[in-house]
Design an enzyme around this catalytic site. Structure first.
Site, PDB file in Angstrom:
ATOM      1  N   HIS A 121       0.813  -1.216   0.000  1.00 37.80           N
ATOM      2  CA  HIS A 121       0.000   0.000   0.000  1.00 37.80           C
ATOM      3  C   HIS A 121       0.847   1.267   0.000  1.00 37.80           C
ATOM      4  CE1 HIS A 121      -3.141  -2.633   2.262  1.00 37.80           C
ATOM      5  NE2 HIS A 121      -3.164  -2.861   0.964  1.00 37.80           N
TER       6      HIS A 121
ATOM      7  N   LYS B 165       5.980   5.747   7.421  1.00 44.70           N
ATOM      8  CA  LYS B 165       5.412   4.859   8.435  1.00 44.70           C
ATOM      9  C   LYS B 165       6.506   4.343   9.355  1.00 44.70           C
ATOM     10  CE  LYS B 165       1.716   3.279   5.385  1.00 44.70           C
ATOM     11  NZ  LYS B 165       1.145   2.134   4.657  1.00 44.70           N
TER      12      LYS B 165
ATOM     13  N   TYR C 175       1.295   1.031  13.677  1.00 41.85           N
ATOM     14  CA  TYR C 175       2.121   1.929  12.889  1.00 41.85           C
ATOM     15  C   TYR C 175       1.679   3.368  13.025  1.00 41.85           C
ATOM     16  CZ  TYR C 175      -1.370   0.937   9.180  1.00 41.85           C
ATOM     17  OH  TYR C 175      -2.514   0.747   8.458  1.00 41.85           O
TER      18      TYR C 175
ATOM     19  N   ASP D 228      -6.202  -5.914  -2.754  1.00 37.82           N
ATOM     20  CA  ASP D 228      -4.837  -6.424  -2.872  1.00 37.82           C
ATOM     21  C   ASP D 228      -4.750  -7.512  -3.942  1.00 37.82           C
ATOM     22  OD1 ASP D 228      -4.103  -4.664  -0.893  1.00 37.82           O
ATOM     23  OD2 ASP D 228      -3.990  -6.162   0.693  1.00 37.82           O
TER      24      ASP D 228
END
Length: 183
Positions: free
Chosen positions: A64, A73, A133, A170
């Site tokens: 992503h 991140k 995250y 995905d």
């Protein structure tokens, strides 16, 4: 915060090992300290959002990224283990299309810094995993993109599991050659 930084094959992607203080009662660690993060990595960012996911063994989330409002991140696992992957998707980069993979687990307490301009994904290798995250920008649905986890040009060496479970987005993601990426 004592923070040990381990470089990866992609110079911008860094493995972070926080100092863990443990005894027979358990452990204590500072999971994030902005000043220590900047001093150890040379990276100055403001994190604006924290995310927490739980996934079963074999769940693969990613790869992503956001084409507008890209997110850096800082990721870690607090329960279980994952194989975490970052892919350089900056067209002008000498590392465009290269990837790095790292095991993150509750046991090793490692974190991974993935800067803006990289696609990110992970595969759960334990019975289940809880993944945390921090992001440097907010999630924007209209600008979220997904890159094929099994792109034959990327040649990512994912752990061999009996079953991989993917979301619909995905499963239908384009390969890098067909994806909208950063110029």
């Amino acid at each position: 915060m004592n923070l040990h930084v381990i470089p990866t094959a992609l110079p911008e992607v860094l493995i972070l090992e926080p100092k863990v203080f443990g005894d027979d009662r358990g452990f204590f660690m500072e999971s994030f300290n902005a000043k220590a993060f900047e001093e150890a990595t040379g990276v100055q960012r403001t994190f604006v959002q924290d995310n927490h996911s739980r996934s079963a063994c074999g769940v693969l989330r990613g790869l992503h990224y956001q084409v507008k409002y890209p997110q850096g991140k800082l990721v870690r696992v607090v329960v279980g283990a994952v194989f975490d992957v970052a892919v350089d998707i900056r067209r002008g980069s000498p590392n465009f299309g290269r990837w790095v993979g790292v095991e993150l687990s509750a046991e090793n307490k490692r974190q991974l810094w993935i800067p803006e301009g990289f696609a990110h994904g992970f595969l759960v290798t334990s019975e289940y995993a809880e993944f945390l995250y921090k992001t440097t920008d907010y999630w924007h649905k209209d600008y979220e993109r997904t890159l094929a986890w099994n792109d034959p040009d990327l040649k990512i060496t994912w752990p061999n599991l009996p079953q991989i479970m993917l979301s619909e987005k995905d499963r239908c993601a384009p390969t890098l050659i067909n994806a909208e990426v950063f110029n």
